[in-house]
Design a protein around this motif. Structure first.
Motif, PDB file in Angstrom:
ATOM      1  N   ARG A 170       0.821  -1.214   0.000  1.00  0.00           N
ATOM      2  CA  ARG A 170       0.000   0.000   0.000  1.00  0.00           C
ATOM      3  C   ARG A 170       0.855   1.264   0.000  1.00  0.00           C
ATOM      4  O   ARG A 170       0.531   2.264  -0.653  1.00  0.00           O
ATOM      5  N   TYR A 171       1.932   1.192   0.757  1.00  0.00           N
ATOM      6  CA  TYR A 171       2.846   2.335   0.810  1.00  0.00           C
ATOM      7  C   TYR A 171       3.415   2.647  -0.569  1.00  0.00           C
ATOM      8  O   TYR A 171       3.389   3.796  -1.032  1.00  0.00           O
ATOM      9  N   GLU A 172       3.905   1.632  -1.253  1.00  0.00           N
ATOM     10  CA  GLU A 172       4.503   1.834  -2.577  1.00  0.00           C
ATOM     11  C   GLU A 172       3.457   2.386  -3.557  1.00  0.00           C
ATOM     12  O   GLU A 172       3.752   3.261  -4.372  1.00  0.00           O
ATOM     13  N   ILE A 173       2.253   1.862  -3.452  1.00  0.00           N
ATOM     14  CA  ILE A 173       1.189   2.326  -4.352  1.00  0.00           C
ATOM     15  C   ILE A 173       0.829   3.790  -4.080  1.00  0.00           C
ATOM     16  O   ILE A 173       0.731   4.610  -4.998  1.00  0.00           O
ATOM     17  N   GLU A 174       0.654   4.134  -2.813  1.00  0.00           N
ATOM     18  CA  GLU A 174       0.300   5.518  -2.467  1.00  0.00           C
ATOM     19  C   GLU A 174       1.391   6.486  -2.920  1.00  0.00           C
ATOM     20  O   GLU A 174       1.114   7.549  -3.480  1.00  0.00           O
ATOM     21  N   LYS A 175       2.618   6.095  -2.670  1.00  0.00           N
ATOM     22  CA  LYS A 175       3.750   6.940  -3.054  1.00  0.00           C
ATOM     23  C   LYS A 175       3.722   7.166  -4.570  1.00  0.00           C
ATOM     24  O   LYS A 175       3.891   8.292  -5.041  1.00  0.00           O
ATOM     25  N   GLY A 176       3.481   6.090  -5.295  1.00  0.00           N
ATOM     26  CA  GLY A 176       3.445   6.189  -6.752  1.00  0.00           C
ATOM     27  C   GLY A 176       2.284   7.039  -7.248  1.00  0.00           C
ATOM     28  O   GLY A 176       2.438   7.853  -8.175  1.00  0.00           O
ATOM     29  N   LEU A 177       1.125   6.876  -6.640  1.00  0.00           N
ATOM     30  CA  LEU A 177      -0.054   7.647  -7.073  1.00  0.00           C
ATOM     31  C   LEU A 177       0.135   9.131  -6.798  1.00  0.00           C
ATOM     32  O   LEU A 177      -0.127   9.973  -7.669  1.00  0.00           O
ATOM     33  N   ILE A 178       0.568   9.453  -5.604  1.00  0.00           N
ATOM     34  CA  ILE A 178       0.704  10.864  -5.226  1.00  0.00           C
ATOM     35  C   ILE A 178       1.901  11.500  -5.963  1.00  0.00           C
ATOM     36  O   ILE A 178       1.867  12.658  -6.340  1.00  0.00           O
ATOM     37  N   GLY A 179       2.932  10.700  -6.194  1.00  0.00           N
ATOM     38  CA  GLY A 179       4.103  11.200  -6.910  1.00  0.00           C
ATOM     39  C   GLY A 179       3.871  11.292  -8.416  1.00  0.00           C
ATOM     40  O   GLY A 179       4.662  11.909  -9.128  1.00  0.00           O
ATOM     41  N   GLY A 180       2.812  10.665  -8.899  1.00  0.00           N
ATOM     42  CA  GLY A 180       2.498  10.736 -10.326  1.00  0.00           C
ATOM     43  C   GLY A 180       3.131   9.617 -11.139  1.00  0.00           C
ATOM     44  O   GLY A 180       3.018   9.599 -12.369  1.00  0.00           O
ATOM     45  N   ASP A 181       3.799   8.675 -10.483  1.00  0.00           N
ATOM     46  CA  ASP A 181       4.435   7.576 -11.214  1.00  0.00           C
ATOM     47  C   ASP A 181       3.459   6.448 -11.522  1.00  0.00           C
ATOM     48  O   ASP A 181       3.722   5.612 -12.380  1.00  0.00           O
ATOM     49  N   LEU A 182       2.350   6.393 -10.791  1.00  0.00           N
ATOM     50  CA  LEU A 182       1.328   5.367 -11.020  1.00  0.00           C
ATOM     51  C   LEU A 182       0.008   6.033 -11.352  1.00  0.00           C
ATOM     52  O   LEU A 182      -0.269   7.136 -10.892  1.00  0.00           O
ATOM     53  N   GLN A 183      -0.817   5.322 -12.137  1.00  0.00           N
ATOM     54  CA  GLN A 183      -2.157   5.818 -12.460  1.00  0.00           C
ATOM     55  C   GLN A 183      -3.185   4.828 -11.899  1.00  0.00           C
ATOM     56  O   GLN A 183      -2.948   3.623 -11.886  1.00  0.00           O
ATOM     57  N   THR A 184      -4.315   5.373 -11.457  1.00  0.00           N
ATOM     58  CA  THR A 184      -5.329   4.494 -10.868  1.00  0.00           C
ATOM     59  C   THR A 184      -5.811   3.436 -11.855  1.00  0.00           C
ATOM     60  O   THR A 184      -6.184   2.347 -11.471  1.00  0.00           O
TER      61      THR A 184
END
Lengths: 505, 505
Positions: free
Chosen positions: A365-379
């Motif tokens: 969850r941490y890695e996902i949140e970091k990626g989403l907020i940082g813009g590296d991941l998309q929902t």
């Protein structure tokens, strides 16, 4: 002629205002407690609006310019004592933060979160992430905006983490979860080679009344004061406090699962002991509040895991438990019981995870949140990423979204940055407990004997009574001599599971 | 350029403000409910301050100049419908009344009342009125001042009566209690000549769980909606409402006294049916509130006495009761049970009185309050006056102050003018019930059959749904064709007790 008010007078004004706000906020908690325990079903809608009204009043009082002026003036005064100065400093910080939010943004977030929550419910019903996805995307967009509003120097996710655990940031958590992967993963692999314990007996019929009584007995033994609290039943167990003299816990009883009630009682009991131990004379002020979510969780985890899942704990209580459920447990030796309640087994659902694999759930969850907020991941890619992570780190295949990316309520509420506090709590707990064992003579034999008073007094003295006076980091250093260090959790895990399975670690 | 707001907009602003106030006031009620049912003992002091804080906020909102301006403007609008106009009119009245109280007076009354309450407790412990007397004198002085603040044209007591029952005054109550003395007294004398029924069997051991279940069954039969309410246990039974979809009752169970639970359930159930029947779309507005205390009490008394103490009611339920308490009741014929629960017997304690002598208890309090507020009586003479009245009207000798002048809590709270509403409630109940029997075809046989839906719908339609739209007097006239008339109560009493004892009245 303006007569300048004395600092004592100003401090009294400030205290009165803060206590008024606390009264309103605690009233919201009372309405919330009732909502989860005794509210008749048709009353739900009105209860919602009553809570909204009080929350709005509390927000208005918390952000009133008069309070701001008072705090500014008090900050300039030199004749406050340490605790007073700290209260004023923290209140001013809270005030500034509250004032940063434009009210249009608060309204937008509230609307989006409400929509996201209902979409999450629907999504779960249909077992299909794509129903939730666009609303989650909106939440992520708003949380990015919130990070900008709050400000940050490093990673934008830092701003959100800081809301739940002051001082926590990406660089700290990256390091911790690297440790988790590097040290904990090998231990899991060793355990995976062992014969898994039989735990079927935990799912026999355990009648409600006896379970209830056992839970009450354990809470009393821990030192939870029923004169200043009570336990009731709710769908999801929780702890709520209206002041240190009225701290309530709830539990849930599943007659087919002894663990459900047992661990919720001890876990919530740990939270409740913290709240009952906060200084009552600091009611309404920061030094009367919990240090952080991570420290709060350390108190529940210390009791739940370090105490409650230990062999010595059950040396005291297992006989009582066997007496209550003779047919189910009479033929089960304590070592089998102990192994069963500590079975390590990678699984799909965070809330059902054991105390070791749990942290991989959080890391994901941490890695996902970091990626989403940082813009590296998309929902839109989230389901795939989630499922891949579960395969990579826990070696389990996600069967459907309900048991995957839709399992937690947190994101629908916009609680990005919350999950890491669960792991931090466990790691703080291990470090605190290790310090307690060094500092309290005979702690192990006291626990084996069912005497927790020494431990409770130590927690009261070292942690509870300080409220928010120290930050999590400062508190940890003051109590244990060093900053948060994952090695204490690792040492705890290695000692416990090494012995249990003769791993020779 | 000022754009004039439409009446619809203004009315919406007004509604929003009133509903906000209602949310806060109802939150106070939720905190109060919790205080009486589940509050841990150590939480009492903080609960007190939380309630005070919310009450203060509610008072500030209720008296805000902005609300006053809004009401003034709305009163001048001609395009409101009837219900809207009535809401505005009543809110403006309430507002003006609230604004009359200088805040120094409110504070003084609150302090004096708190002191009086504690003196009353102490006085009861020491069974000595003289401890309470000086503080009661202070309360009387303040209530006289309050009468002046509120204003009156006839007797100063009118101003206080009006607070609890709008339209009630000394001339109306003098006439009613004259009727009580002239008509009811002879009936009591006739009954006193009869052989008293045996009621010892009511005080055998009635186990708690079965009593609880019986109470729940009766409430369900009456039509109380458990989806919009619940029953719990408290020291003193009460009804509290947070909105028509969350109306809660409490009861008290004495295992040595079947009556305690039975009558409190039916009585509170009657209050609760009224609250559940108020129009939910009028939430927060006068037309969503009960008409008056007297009308409220009429709903509890109608169910408790006119329905619940009738022979036909027990024709339906006595078998069930006998089944639950076989050992106690199997050998007791229904007529013996019926006579026992209706024994008429002058006694010392108001709350334990039967439905006839009860009104002499009220009359005594009425005469005393009138004398104290009018200045014809002094608190220092109160014990003697009280004891003399009890001898004159009930022919009972007061044994000590606990069973005499100290028995009620009301005066310590400053509730002068409240007592008469208890009698008014009974008299309204008899008049309403008499009208219902005329207007509802087959009501008696429906009751004998346990079908109360016709009665409930009649009450909903004729009384509940109107809220405060009509005053008590108007409502009574609308429903029964005439103003409150004691003869209906008298006719009810003569018919019932005449038959029971073959009095030939």
């Amino acid at each position: 002629m303006t007569v300048q008010k004395t600092s004592a007078d100003l401090y009294q004004d400030y205290t009165a205002r803060m206590q008024q706000i606390a009264d309103v906020r605690n009233s919201v908690s009372i309405l919330g407690w009732d909502q989860e325990t005794y509210l008749p079903e048709k009353g739900a809608e009105f209860r919602g609006r009553q809570i909204t009204t009080l929350s709005t009043i509390s927000h208005e009082l918390s952000t009133s310019p008069a309070l701001g002026d008072l705090l500014q003036e008090l900050k300039s005064r030199q004749d406050l004592d340490d605790v007073q100065r700290r209260n004023v400093e923290l209140s001013a910080e809270d005030f500034e933060k509250q004032r940063k939010y434009p009210s249009s943004f608060v309204a937008e977030l509230s609307t989006a979160s409400n929509a996201a929550y209902h979409a999450w419910i629907k999504s779960r019903k249909e077992k299909d992430f794509s129903v939730f996805e666009p609303l989650l995307a909106k939440m992520v967009e708003l949380k990015k905006k919130e990070a900008d509003i709050l400000g940050y120097t490093g990673h934008p996710y830092d701003a959100l983490l800081n809301e739940y655990e002051k001082g926590a940031d990406v660089s700290m958590l990256d390091a911790i979860f690297r440790d988790v992967r590097q040290s904990l993963h090998p231990l899991l692999q060793q355990i995976a080679l062992q014969t898994p314990p039989d735990k079927k007996f935990l799912n026999r019929l355990y009648p409600k009344d006896q379970q209830w009584q056992f839970g009450i007995d354990i809470l009393k033994a821990m030192g939870y004061d029923f004169g200043a609290g009570r336990q009731d039943v709710s769908e999801h167990p929780f702890t709520t406090s209206f002041n240190p003299l009225d701290v309530r816990v709830t539990t849930r009883i599943d007659e087919q699962d002894l663990g459900n009630m047992t661990w919720s009682c001890i876990h919530e009991g740990g939270h409740a002991l913290y709240e009952q131990g906060l200084p009552v004379e600091q009611y309404g002020l920061p030094c009367g509040e919990a240090a952080s979510l991570g420290i709060h969780e350390s108190q529940s985890r210390l009791w739940e895991n370090n105490v409650g899942r230990s062999l010595i704990f059950w040396q005291k209580h297992y006989g009582h438990l066997q007496g209550l459920f003779r047919a189910n447990l009479q033929a089960v030796p304590i070592m089998d019981f102990y192994k069963a309640i500590n079975q390590v087994q990678p699984s799909l659902i965070r809330t059902e995870a054991d105390e070791l694999t749990y942290h991989f759930h959080i890391m994901i969850r941490y890695e996902i949140e970091k990626g989403l907020i940082g813009g590296d991941l998309q929902t839109k890619d989230l389901r795939d990423i989630w499922n891949q992570y579960y395969l990579d780190f826990l070696n389990v295949k996600v069967t459907d979204d309900m048991h995957g990316v839709l399992q937690d309520i947190h994101w629908s509420h916009g609680a990005f940055g919350y999950f890491p506090t669960y792991s931090l709590g466990s790691f703080y707990a291990a470090q605190f407990f290790s310090a307690a064992r060094k500092q309290i003579t005979g702690l192990d034999s006291a626990i084996a004997d069912g005497r927790y008073n020494g431990l409770l007094l130590w927690l009261r003295d070292n942690i509870h009574r300080h409220g928010r006076y120290y930050t999590s980091n400062e508190l940890c250093e003051k109590v244990t001599g060093e900053k948060l260090n994952f090695k204490h959790f690792m040492a705890y895990a290695q000692e416990k599971y090494g012995k249990m399975y003769n791993l020779g670690v």
